[in-house]
Design a protein around this motif. Structure first.
Motif, PDB file in Angstrom:
ATOM      1  N   ILE A 236      28.658  35.923  62.224  1.00 54.46           N
ATOM      2  CA  ILE A 236      29.615  35.489  63.220  1.00 54.46           C
ATOM      3  C   ILE A 236      30.944  35.539  62.306  1.00 54.46           C
ATOM      4  O   ILE A 236      31.068  34.729  61.410  1.00 54.46           O
ATOM      5  N   VAL A 237      31.969  36.276  62.611  1.00 51.92           N
ATOM      6  CA  VAL A 237      33.332  36.133  62.091  1.00 51.92           C
ATOM      7  C   VAL A 237      33.779  34.739  62.287  1.00 51.92           C
ATOM      8  O   VAL A 237      34.078  34.600  63.467  1.00 51.92           O
ATOM      9  N   THR A 238      34.587  34.226  61.529  1.00 50.84           N
ATOM     10  CA  THR A 238      35.360  33.185  61.702  1.00 50.84           C
ATOM     11  C   THR A 238      36.689  33.183  60.833  1.00 50.84           C
ATOM     12  O   THR A 238      36.982  34.078  60.265  1.00 50.84           O
ATOM     13  N   ASN A 239      37.473  31.913  60.885  1.00 52.78           N
ATOM     14  CA  ASN A 239      38.700  31.976  60.046  1.00 52.78           C
ATOM     15  C   ASN A 239      38.607  31.681  58.630  1.00 52.78           C
ATOM     16  O   ASN A 239      39.443  31.840  57.821  1.00 52.78           O
ATOM     17  N   GLY A 240      37.247  31.459  58.184  1.00 48.45           N
ATOM     18  CA  GLY A 240      36.877  31.143  56.998  1.00 48.45           C
ATOM     19  C   GLY A 240      35.885  32.253  56.591  1.00 48.45           C
ATOM     20  O   GLY A 240      35.534  33.173  57.094  1.00 48.45           O
ATOM     21  N   ALA A 241      34.707  31.452  55.944  1.00 50.56           N
ATOM     22  CA  ALA A 241      33.511  32.142  55.589  1.00 50.56           C
ATOM     23  C   ALA A 241      32.671  32.387  56.816  1.00 50.56           C
ATOM     24  O   ALA A 241      32.731  31.579  57.613  1.00 50.56           O
ATOM     25  N   PRO A 242      32.140  33.597  56.935  1.00 53.98           N
ATOM     26  CA  PRO A 242      31.384  33.842  58.098  1.00 53.98           C
ATOM     27  C   PRO A 242      30.184  33.010  58.138  1.00 53.98           C
ATOM     28  O   PRO A 242      29.593  32.562  57.239  1.00 53.98           O
ATOM     29  N   ILE A 243      29.645  32.874  59.265  1.00 51.40           N
ATOM     30  CA  ILE A 243      28.325  32.001  59.622  1.00 51.40           C
ATOM     31  C   ILE A 243      27.260  33.314  59.824  1.00 51.40           C
ATOM     32  O   ILE A 243      27.275  34.197  60.437  1.00 51.40           O
ATOM     33  N   VAL A 244      26.337  33.213  58.720  1.00 51.16           N
ATOM     34  CA  VAL A 244      25.298  34.000  58.417  1.00 51.16           C
ATOM     35  C   VAL A 244      23.967  33.695  59.536  1.00 51.16           C
ATOM     36  O   VAL A 244      23.498  32.750  59.246  1.00 51.16           O
TER      37      VAL A 244
END
Length: 252
Positions: A236-244
């Motif tokens: 899941i793309v976020t404003n920081g590191a993605p959620i895997v």
């Protein structure tokens, strides 16, 4: 898909946990003498016990619950009577639907004895995935994912399979954005946005930059004696590191 609420996050993460568990169990079960059909049966049983449905079977009527590709096979390998041998490079790709949400993951291992080339290939492909994920954040150009993969491949003296790519995922197995290629495409001006769900999957190989469909109508095969590796995460793309969503069980 783009995440709209907590239920969407929970749904993607739950589907991700299932396919990651099946991926790891199948890779752990690989040993000389086991057939790809036996390995697929394990995956099928674990998906069913988890309440999930095989995505390739559900969507494409694929003749297996999972894709198992060996040595010259790069992707979409059909499970069957082929016996896994010592030294084989084995890729397992697991995608499934759980309660209306899809997740997709893959991993590669080498059956001992492991040659230096095979070890380097797997190592480089894992690094390529890690570097690609580090580029996946809201506002970033999509083509930075491919640029990162291509850079790692070049550094480790491997090739990128150019006609295999990652993709959007979520409410369906394949969604927009399609064709998240593993090389730098300067014509691609798309940008990632927060909440987007994508599957990132670098394919590195020893010889081939393109693969072709085999006679079975499914398996994608490289040049003779080509070897390839693939590792894949749904994120899941976020404003920081993605959620895997597809980390191994117990991964922080």
């Amino acid at each position: 898909m783009t995440i709209e609420n907590q239920s969407d996050i929970d749904g993607i993460m739950a589907a991700g946990r299932v396919v990651a568990m099946v991926r790891d169990a199948m890779l752990e079960a690989v040993e000389p003498g086991i057939t790809t059909q036996e390995l697929d049966s394990l995956g099928s049983r674990l998906l069913e016990e988890s309440g999930a449905k095989s995505a390739p079977k559900l969507i494409y009527d694929f003749p297996g619950a999972t894709c198992i590709s060996i040595n010259e096979e790069a992707a979409h390998g059909v499970p069957g009577p082929r016996t896994i041998l010592a030294g084989d490079v084995v890729n397992v790709d697991v995608s499934a639907s759980l309660n209306g949400y899809f997740a997709d993951t893959g991993g590669t291992m080498v059956v001992p004895p492991v040659s230096s080339t095979k070890a380097r290939l797997c190592h480089a492909t894992r690094i390529a995935l890690r570097c690609a994920l580090s580029e996946a954040r809201a506002g970033a150009p999509i083509n930075r994912i491919g640029k990162a993969i291509q850079s790692v491949a070049k550094t480790h003296r491997f090739k990128v399979i150019r006609n295999l790519a990652g993709h959007g995922i979520g409410r369906a197995l394949h969604e927009e954005p399609e064709r998240l290629v593993g090389y730098y495409d300067h014509h691609d001006h798309r940008v990632l946005h927060a909440g987007q769900v994508i599957a990132v999957e670098p394919f590195l190989s020893t010889k081939s930059t393109y693969v072709e469909e085999s006679e079975d109508g499914w398996t994608l095969v490289g040049a003779p004696r080509n070897l390839s590796a693939q590792y894949e995460h749904t994120i899941i793309v976020t404003n920081g590191a993605p959620i895997v969503a597809t980390h191994a069980a117990g991964h922080g």
